[in-house]
Design an enzyme around this catalytic site. Structure first.
Site, short mmCIF file in Angstrom:
data_model
loop_
_atom_site.label_atom_id
_atom_site.label_comp_id
_atom_site.label_asym_id
_atom_site.label_seq_id
_atom_site.Cartn_x
_atom_site.Cartn_y
_atom_site.Cartn_z
N PHE A 121 41.97 50.11 88.19
CA PHE A 121 40.85 50.58 88.01
C PHE A 121 40.47 49.54 88.20
O PHE A 121 39.92 49.16 87.41
CB PHE A 121 40.22 51.88 87.01
CG PHE A 121 39.74 52.36 86.35
CD1 PHE A 121 39.24 53.34 87.82
CD2 PHE A 121 38.44 52.03 85.72
CE1 PHE A 121 37.90 54.60 87.50
CE2 PHE A 121 37.48 52.26 85.55
CZ PHE A 121 36.84 53.71 86.52
N ALA A 122 39.20 49.62 89.12
CA ALA A 122 38.20 48.71 89.32
C ALA A 122 36.68 49.08 89.47
O ALA A 122 36.02 49.63 90.06
CB ALA A 122 38.05 47.49 90.58
N SER A 130 30.52 46.17 79.07
CA SER A 130 29.18 47.18 78.80
C SER A 130 28.56 48.01 79.37
O SER A 130 28.62 49.17 79.41
CB SER A 130 29.89 46.87 77.84
OG SER A 130 30.51 46.60 76.85
N GLN A 277 55.33 44.26 43.81
CA GLN A 277 53.76 45.15 43.94
C GLN A 277 53.04 45.25 45.00
O GLN A 277 52.20 45.77 45.85
CB GLN A 277 52.96 45.75 42.05
CG GLN A 277 51.42 46.70 42.14
CD GLN A 277 51.12 46.85 41.14
OE1 GLN A 277 50.53 46.20 40.66
NE2 GLN A 277 51.44 47.58 40.56
N GLN A 334 52.03 39.07 56.93
CA GLN A 334 52.18 38.11 55.70
C GLN A 334 52.74 39.08 55.35
O GLN A 334 53.29 38.16 53.86
CB GLN A 334 50.79 39.15 55.01
CG GLN A 334 50.26 38.33 53.96
CD GLN A 334 49.49 36.47 53.79
OE1 GLN A 334 49.05 36.46 55.17
NE2 GLN A 334 49.64 35.97 53.22
N GLU A 361 38.70 49.23 77.72
CA GLU A 361 38.02 50.53 77.49
C GLU A 361 37.00 51.09 76.71
O GLU A 361 37.23 52.07 75.98
CB GLU A 361 39.77 51.16 77.15
CG GLU A 361 39.41 53.01 77.72
CD GLU A 361 39.64 52.84 79.40
OE1 GLU A 361 38.74 54.19 79.55
OE2 GLU A 361 40.41 53.06 79.72
N THR A 363 34.40 48.82 74.07
CA THR A 363 33.99 47.53 73.13
C THR A 363 34.36 48.61 71.58
O THR A 363 33.80 49.34 71.72
CB THR A 363 33.32 46.56 72.65
OG1 THR A 363 32.23 46.84 73.05
CG2 THR A 363 33.61 45.92 73.69
N SER A 364 34.94 47.70 70.48
CA SER A 364 34.38 48.48 69.26
C SER A 364 32.73 48.61 68.86
O SER A 364 32.21 49.83 68.41
CB SER A 364 34.53 47.94 68.28
OG SER A 364 36.05 47.71 68.26
#
Length: 375
Positions: A121-122, A130, A277, A334, A361, A363-364
């Protein structure tokens, strides 16, 4: 969400396949920088390359919840492969189903659904990411067709793809209404792969800079009508973002499973570290956040199945799942301590693969813009 019997069966069968056939080879695929062609045939036989396509078009005719569940399981075993599958279903096949002519569907869908052809998909360009309306690639009218010139950037499967859906400007004076979408066979003279990008992660999925030089396209290779390119490009955002969100859940789940397994076996101060914990609470928090992301994805997919608009919900799922996934994978590293930083345990690869999910797809930042507008 309570799954139907069919949805649960699809989830179970794809999980078994992915964990048995894909996960053990994931690092080898990464080292090779790609996948054998036979693998795509295998995926097609499982129905993964045409999941939501109707049965009369050669697809499975599954719902979007089943599609999301399948992507989760593939991503849990191999993130880069889930990217190719997501684009094939959400952007390529969906666009042809929605806007293709009967002749275009008959010509291109069988090979896409059977795995003989992978699609690219171009849309994105060096100066148009964006802001999709800023594209510069041009298609100019000629006798019996169009001549394509320009360049695209960050195109998944730009090298292995046998066809590309390319958005180009056909009327420079019409703004967003001056763009059109073309079906471009990549074996045409004038299609060039300038560079296969060397990336942080997802090395097995090629991402390319591609160029078009006087590439001739017949009239019947335009998808939809002239001027509908921008609409076509944006019309599959719901499915695309659901797909990437599902991918995030899968990769995060893969990392969390490794961390939980390790925490149950590794002993410190006379007991398994999961009983301490500091470790147990970390894993509890990560599991809760991941479960919330999973339900956002399945909720958006269920809305898509109902026919209701769900761009806001898809954007929420993509935003939360992508940012949660990085946190989950980091927490998994971690938990393993120094071993988590080694390639041998597999989390390092997932960490590399998952980071891009906050970028492609949409950005945030773009997801937040979409959600804010909906509010």
């Amino acid at each position: 969400m309570i799954l139907t019997e069919t949805q649960a069966a699809i989830q179970s069968s794809i999980r078994a396949y992915a964990q048995e056939k894909l996960r053990p080879r994931s690092q080898a695929f990464e080292a090779a920088g790609g996948y054998p062609a036979a693998l795509f045939t295998e995926l097609a036989e499982l129905g993964l390359l045409g999941m939501v396509a109707p049965e009369d078009e050669g697809g499975v005719g599954a719902d979007y919840v089943s599609y999301a569940l399948a992507l989760v399981e593939i991503a849990a075993a191999d993130g880069a492969l889930s990217t190719i599958i997501s684009i094939q279903n959400s952007l390529i096949i969906s666009a042809l189903l929605k806007d293709g002519t009967p002749a275009q569907k008959q010509k291109f869908l069988p090979d896409l659904i059977s795995g003989k052809s992978i699609g690219a998909f171009a849309l994105t360009e060096t100066d148009a990411g964006s802001d999709a309306s800023a594209i510069r690639t041009r298609a100019t009218r000629s006798a019996n067709g169009w001549v394509l010139n320009g360049a695209k950037q960050f195109i998944t499967s730009g090298k292995i793809g046998k066809l590309a859906l390319v958005v180009a400007v056909t009327d420079p004076d019409a703004g967003k209404r001056g763009m059109s979408t073309f079906i471009v066979p990549t074996d045409r003279p004038g299609y060039f792969v300038d560079k296969v990008e060397h990336k942080l992660g997802q090395a097995a999925s090629d991402t390319c800079a591609i160029r078009f030089e006087n590439l001739f396209l017949e009239d019947d290779l335009m998808l939809g009508q002239p001027g509908q390119g921008y609409r076509i490009a944006l019309s599959n955002l719901e499915a695309g973002r659901i797909g990437i969100a599902a991918q995030c859940v899968g990769m995060a789940q893969g990392a969390l499973d490794i961390a939980i397994g390790y925490a149950k076996e590794r002993k410190s101060m006379g007991k398994a570290i999961i009983e301490h914990q500091a470790v147990g609470f970390r894993l509890a928090d990560l599991a809760a956040r991941l479960e919330a992301s999973r339900h956002l994805v399945l909720h958006a997919a269920s809305l898509k199945d109902s026919g209701a608009p769900c761009l806001k919900e898809a954007s929420m799922a993509k935003l939360v799942a992508s940012e949660t996934a990085e946190a989950v994978v980091s927490g998994a590293i971690q938990t393993l301590g120094g071993y988590g930083y080694l390639e041998d345990f597999g989390i390092a690869k997932i960490y590399r693969d998952v980071r891009v999910c906050q970028i492609y797809e949409g950005t945030s930042d773009i997801q937040r813009m979409v959600i804010a507008r909906a509010l």
